[in-house]
Design a protein around this motif. Structure first.
Motif, short mmCIF file in Angstrom:
data_model
loop_
_atom_site.label_atom_id
_atom_site.label_comp_id
_atom_site.label_asym_id
_atom_site.label_seq_id
_atom_site.Cartn_x
_atom_site.Cartn_y
_atom_site.Cartn_z
N GLY B 155 -9.76 18.76 4.76
CA GLY B 155 -10.86 20.30 4.50
C GLY B 155 -11.93 19.52 4.74
N VAL B 156 -11.98 18.54 5.30
CA VAL B 156 -14.18 18.22 5.67
C VAL B 156 -14.38 18.86 7.10
CG1 VAL B 156 -15.39 16.46 6.15
CG2 VAL B 156 -13.24 16.06 4.49
N ASP B 160 -10.78 24.40 15.49
CA ASP B 160 -9.50 25.66 15.95
C ASP B 160 -8.60 24.63 17.08
OD1 ASP B 160 -7.63 27.34 17.14
OD2 ASP B 160 -9.06 28.71 18.44
N ASP B 200 -24.99 11.93 13.94
CA ASP B 200 -24.69 13.46 12.96
C ASP B 200 -25.01 14.52 13.48
OD1 ASP B 200 -25.34 11.88 11.28
OD2 ASP B 200 -27.74 12.01 11.22
N TYR B 201 -25.50 15.01 14.61
CA TYR B 201 -25.22 16.24 15.71
C TYR B 201 -23.51 16.38 15.78
CZ TYR B 201 -25.09 19.48 19.51
OH TYR B 201 -24.39 20.15 19.88
N ALA B 202 -22.39 15.04 15.95
CA ALA B 202 -21.72 15.15 16.51
C ALA B 202 -20.42 15.88 15.24
CB ALA B 202 -20.83 13.70 16.66
N GLU B 203 -20.88 15.16 13.51
CA GLU B 203 -20.32 15.33 12.79
C GLU B 203 -20.74 16.24 12.62
OE1 GLU B 203 -21.40 12.71 9.12
OE2 GLU B 203 -20.34 14.59 7.83
N GLY B 204 -21.71 17.42 12.61
CA GLY B 204 -22.49 18.50 12.61
C GLY B 204 -21.26 19.37 13.05
N GLY B 205 -21.29 19.12 14.08
CA GLY B 205 -20.22 20.04 14.96
C GLY B 205 -18.76 20.23 15.17
N ARG B 207 -17.54 19.33 11.58
CA ARG B 207 -17.72 20.59 9.99
C ARG B 207 -17.76 22.01 10.61
NH1 ARG B 207 -19.71 15.23 6.38
NH2 ARG B 207 -18.82 17.01 4.72
N GLY B 208 -18.15 22.58 11.72
CA GLY B 208 -18.64 23.54 11.61
C GLY B 208 -19.50 24.02 10.93
N THR B 209 -19.81 25.35 10.68
CA THR B 209 -20.81 26.14 9.81
C THR B 209 -20.13 27.01 9.10
OG1 THR B 209 -20.63 27.83 11.29
CG2 THR B 209 -22.14 26.62 12.19
N GLN B 210 -18.99 27.46 8.80
CA GLN B 210 -18.55 27.58 7.48
C GLN B 210 -19.16 27.19 6.10
OE1 GLN B 210 -17.30 24.73 7.86
NE2 GLN B 210 -16.11 24.29 6.43
N GLY B 211 -19.09 27.49 4.78
CA GLY B 211 -20.01 26.63 4.06
C GLY B 211 -21.43 26.39 4.09
N GLN B 212 -22.13 26.58 4.93
CA GLN B 212 -23.24 26.19 4.93
C GLN B 212 -24.59 26.68 3.84
OE1 GLN B 212 -23.43 24.29 8.38
NE2 GLN B 212 -25.82 23.71 8.18
#
Lengths: 214, 214
Positions: B155-156, B160, B200-205, B207-212
């Motif tokens: 769930g982290v 898609d 960090d950038y890759a991890e952000g990508g 994780r997506g933008t949900q739950g921000q």
DNA sequence: TTGACAACATACCCGGTAGTATGTTCATCA
DNA sequence: TGATGAACATACTACCGGGTATGTTGTCAA
């Protein structure tokens, strides 16, 4: 001030050459692409190419410029829009990604040109031509830098070094020029789904991992 | 079973050639790099190259393989570690990025090889050699695919299409091979700061933008 | 000591390619 | 209508680069 029929024919021929050259450069790279290759793919000979372009380097530069012109045209409508930076960024990014997919061959040529510039082009006056194109591209890139900074000011984007972040973002947004290939029966909606995933990934990268719920 | 002095000397000579070839391929691309270029950069002649490698394509393949060998060696220690997927992913990603920076020339050659494969290599038996290397790289890529799936199950990560996401992630992590250049007086810590921004950038990508929060 | 071989260097061949010089055809315009 | 030039095609040259064939030198083993 309108162009005559003859000029239109000549312009169309020029465009056909540009398209064929873009495909050849995409498929084989700059060095491995011969003028004869481009001509053959048009069912023509070198004479036609050299009638419109003085050299291979100039042909390539024209392809580069045409690709960048398309990018400007695609993104310009969105980069002066009012409202929050993230929204504006998403519009610009989406337009950019769709442009990468739609004009893949030209964008690959642009990429090749950037690579050539990075390692130092061959001849001296070619270098000046390429430098001008690189600056052209740099200005395009600045449109995104501005919206990135605006997004950080608004507290939405979170990054340290602007140059690095800009590189990473463009790397993401440009990536379909390498791995995208049209599928049979693919609709416009399918392409937009792909583009959306790319933009989502890039947005996640720009927002960073701080303030994440999980 | 130990090697004699002569074998060591021969191996060192081979390695020197690989390093020089990697630099040449990085600086000029595959097609524009001549065997004479590689030899000249070693203060030698073609004879030396062709004594160790049967052809230009084989030399290139050896550079490709050497680059991938380094990647495996760098990442393997982390890819079987227990614990949460994100932590494991960060270790692997960091090792990968540092590897891209440290062995940039070889990694650029790997990239060139992938590009060549995508557009269809030239000769028939070269194609089989390249195919084997591509599969080698594909296996490497699968190590990351697994941890991506694990991260999504936990769930982290949120994405898609796995293939597209993997492409985007590698595009990010590989990007320093294009824009990184060592600065004068740069310390290891400076490099790690750059690498951290990329990860960090890759991890952000991922994780997506949900739950921000913002 | 010698001969055999590794590790190169030298000299050469040949196919491919950028660029040029010179036709050829056809439309347009005075 | 004829002359002019655009838009090509054809023929040619010069050069470069992959590959090969053949020296040359140093080293090691018997």
């Amino acid at each position: 001030m309108t162009l005559g029929v003859k000029e239109h024919v000549a312009d169309n021929s020029r465009m056909d050459i540009l398209g064929a050259a873009a495909r050849c450069f995409m498929e084989r790279g700059y060095a491995a692409t011969s003028i004869d290759d481009v001509a053959r793919s048009l069912g023509a000979t070198k004479g036609r190419i050299y009638h419109h372009f003085p050299s291979k380097a100039d042909l390539f530069a024209a392809v580069f410029r045409a690709g960048m012109d398309m990018n400007y045209a695609a993104v310009r409508p969105y980069c002066d829009l009012p409202g929050p930076a993230v929204k504006r960024w998403r519009m610009m990014a989406m337009a950019h990604v769709l442009q990468m997919i739609d004009t893949k061959a030209f964008q690959r040529a642009v990429w090749i040109g950037v690579e050539m510039h990075l390692r130092g082009a061959t001849t001296p006056q070619q270098r000046s031509v390429l430098n001008e194109l690189i600056e052209y591209r740099s200005n395009y890139s600045n449109q995104f830098r501005e919206v990135l900074l605006a997004g950080r000011d608004e507290g939405v984007f979170c990054f340290d070094d602007l140059s690095i972040t800009n590189q990473l973002m463009f790397m993401t947004l440009n990536s379909p020029i390498f791995w995208y290939t049209p599928r049979v029966g693919e609709t416009r909606a399918d392409i937009e789904i792909i583009a959306r995933q790319i933009v989502d990934y890039a947005e996640g990268g720009l927002r960073g991992t701080q303030g994440q719920s999980t």
